[in-house]
Design an enzyme around this catalytic site. Structure first.
Site, PDB file in Angstrom:
ATOM      1  N   ASP A  46     -42.016 -17.675  -1.825  1.00 38.72           N
ATOM      2  CA  ASP A  46     -42.671 -16.574  -0.918  1.00 38.72           C
ATOM      3  C   ASP A  46     -43.651 -17.479   0.186  1.00 38.72           C
ATOM      4  OD1 ASP A  46     -44.541 -17.734  -2.631  1.00 38.72           O
ATOM      5  OD2 ASP A  46     -45.596 -15.957  -3.194  1.00 38.72           O
ATOM      6  N   SER A  47     -43.221 -18.986   0.045  1.00 43.16           N
ATOM      7  CA  SER A  47     -43.962 -19.795   0.984  1.00 43.16           C
ATOM      8  C   SER A  47     -43.528 -19.466   2.384  1.00 43.16           C
ATOM      9  CB  SER A  47     -43.595 -21.315   0.718  1.00 43.16           C
ATOM     10  OG  SER A  47     -42.264 -21.356   0.275  1.00 43.16           O
ATOM     11  N   ASP A  85     -38.471 -15.732  -5.270  1.00 43.54           N
ATOM     12  CA  ASP A  85     -39.956 -15.477  -5.616  1.00 43.54           C
ATOM     13  C   ASP A  85     -40.274 -14.043  -5.614  1.00 43.54           C
ATOM     14  OD1 ASP A  85     -41.757 -17.323  -6.421  1.00 43.54           O
ATOM     15  OD2 ASP A  85     -42.440 -17.960  -4.582  1.00 43.54           O
ATOM     16  N   LYS A 115     -38.801 -15.945  -9.980  1.00 48.33           N
ATOM     17  CA  LYS A 115     -39.815 -16.748 -10.244  1.00 48.33           C
ATOM     18  C   LYS A 115     -41.203 -15.825 -10.146  1.00 48.33           C
ATOM     19  CE  LYS A 115     -41.691 -20.061  -7.532  1.00 48.33           C
ATOM     20  NZ  LYS A 115     -43.140 -19.586  -7.176  1.00 48.33           N
ATOM     21  N   GLU A 117     -45.690 -15.995 -10.913  1.00 50.51           N
ATOM     22  CA  GLU A 117     -46.952 -16.876 -11.114  1.00 50.51           C
ATOM     23  C   GLU A 117     -47.864 -16.210 -12.036  1.00 50.51           C
ATOM     24  OE1 GLU A 117     -49.037 -17.259  -7.698  1.00 50.51           O
ATOM     25  OE2 GLU A 117     -47.165 -18.098  -6.279  1.00 50.51           O
ATOM     26  N   GLU A 184     -47.584 -26.451 -10.705  1.00 50.74           N
ATOM     27  CA  GLU A 184     -48.071 -27.098  -9.167  1.00 50.74           C
ATOM     28  C   GLU A 184     -49.353 -27.277  -9.125  1.00 50.74           C
ATOM     29  OE1 GLU A 184     -47.187 -23.976  -6.185  1.00 50.74           O
ATOM     30  OE2 GLU A 184     -48.404 -25.030  -4.406  1.00 50.74           O
TER      31      GLU A 184
END
Ligand code: KIV
Length: 254
Positions: A46-47, A85, A115, A117, A184
């Site tokens: 999602d960067s 993401d 993925k 978080e 991270e």
């Protein structure tokens, strides 16, 4: 051509002590080029909100944007495993939302894993997605979707209590069925502790050299960026300058 990388390949790499090389990608041609290098894992992160869409942070990224870029990446049919993401609010509100949205990344975008978080409180979410036969990568430490809660992009797990909590989070994610965990922005000794504790691979970004693998944002490592990079990023080229020079030369000639 490299054999297709699967969850089994990634898990086996930890057991055999082979490091996992991962990188982000967001489009078809970059993916083709990257895949020729023998990279193991391609993350449609999602960067993309920041490096492709120009958003301030990753929070506005939508499912539609993720699927759009996943489609471009998976159309390149890379040998590397492709992870997508889960964007902010695609899995936080309910387990049902999470399963449906993970399913969309796989079914519509072609992702081979997703993925998300977060630690222990996402165990029911991870379990449900894994039960739907979708491999999951966890993400601990500096989790950019929690930007406002963290009060900025800060190194996480510096004190004993939060470090111990993160080790527990990693163990819980492994038990819930994650096949790897991104670490991270955490101290390298904590990343080493987590890497030794879990039997699934850890993939670090700003977490030191002792993780089982490393991941970088493609645009950052190529030197295409419009804001200061985190200190840990190794920049391998200055493609931003090279694009400016090449197009500038063309403009001059015209
Ligand atoms: O969004 C992303 O690109 C990521 C990586 C930096 C791990 O989450």
């Amino acid at each position: 051509m490299k054999k297709k990388v699967t969850t089994h390949t990634i898990l086996k790499m930890k057991r055999s002590g082979e490091k996992i090389a991962a990188i982000t990608s967001y489009d078809f041609l970059s993916t083709k080029l990257i895949d020729e290098t023998g990279i193991d894992l391609i993350l449609v992160g999602d960067s993309l909100g920041m490096v492709i869409m120009g958003y301030e942070n990753t929070i506005p990224v939508t499912m539609e944007e993720m699927i759009h870029h996943l489609k471009a990446v998976t159309r390149a049919k890379p040998s590397a495993m492709v992870a997508g993401d889960m964007p902010f609010m695609s899995y936080q509100a309910s387990v049902e939302d999470a399963v449906r949205n993970a399913g969309r990344l796989v079914k519509e975008g072609g992702a081979e894993s997703v993925k998300l978080e977060g630690g222990r409180r996402y165990v029911p979410v991870v379990e449900a997605i894994v039960h739907a036969s979708i491999p999951v990568i966890g993400h601990l430490g500096l989790t950019p979707q929690s930007l406002h809660q963290m009060g900025g992009y800060r190194i996480q797990g510096r004190d004993d209590e939060s470090a111990a909590g993160m080790v527990e989070d990693a163990a819980a994610l492994e038990k819930a069925g994650c096949f790897s965990i991104v670490l991270e922005g955490i101290p390298s000794d904590l990343a080493r502790r987590i890497t030794e504790k879990v039997s699934i691979p850890t993939i670090g970004i700003g977490a030191g050299a002792d993780c089982d693998g490393q991941v970088l944002v493609l645009n950052d490592m190529l030197g295409i960026h419009d804001r200061p990079l985190p200190r840990f990023v190794k920049v391998y080229d200055s493609l931003g300058d090279r694009i400016r020079n090449a197009v500038g030369e063309y403009v001059e000639e015209v």
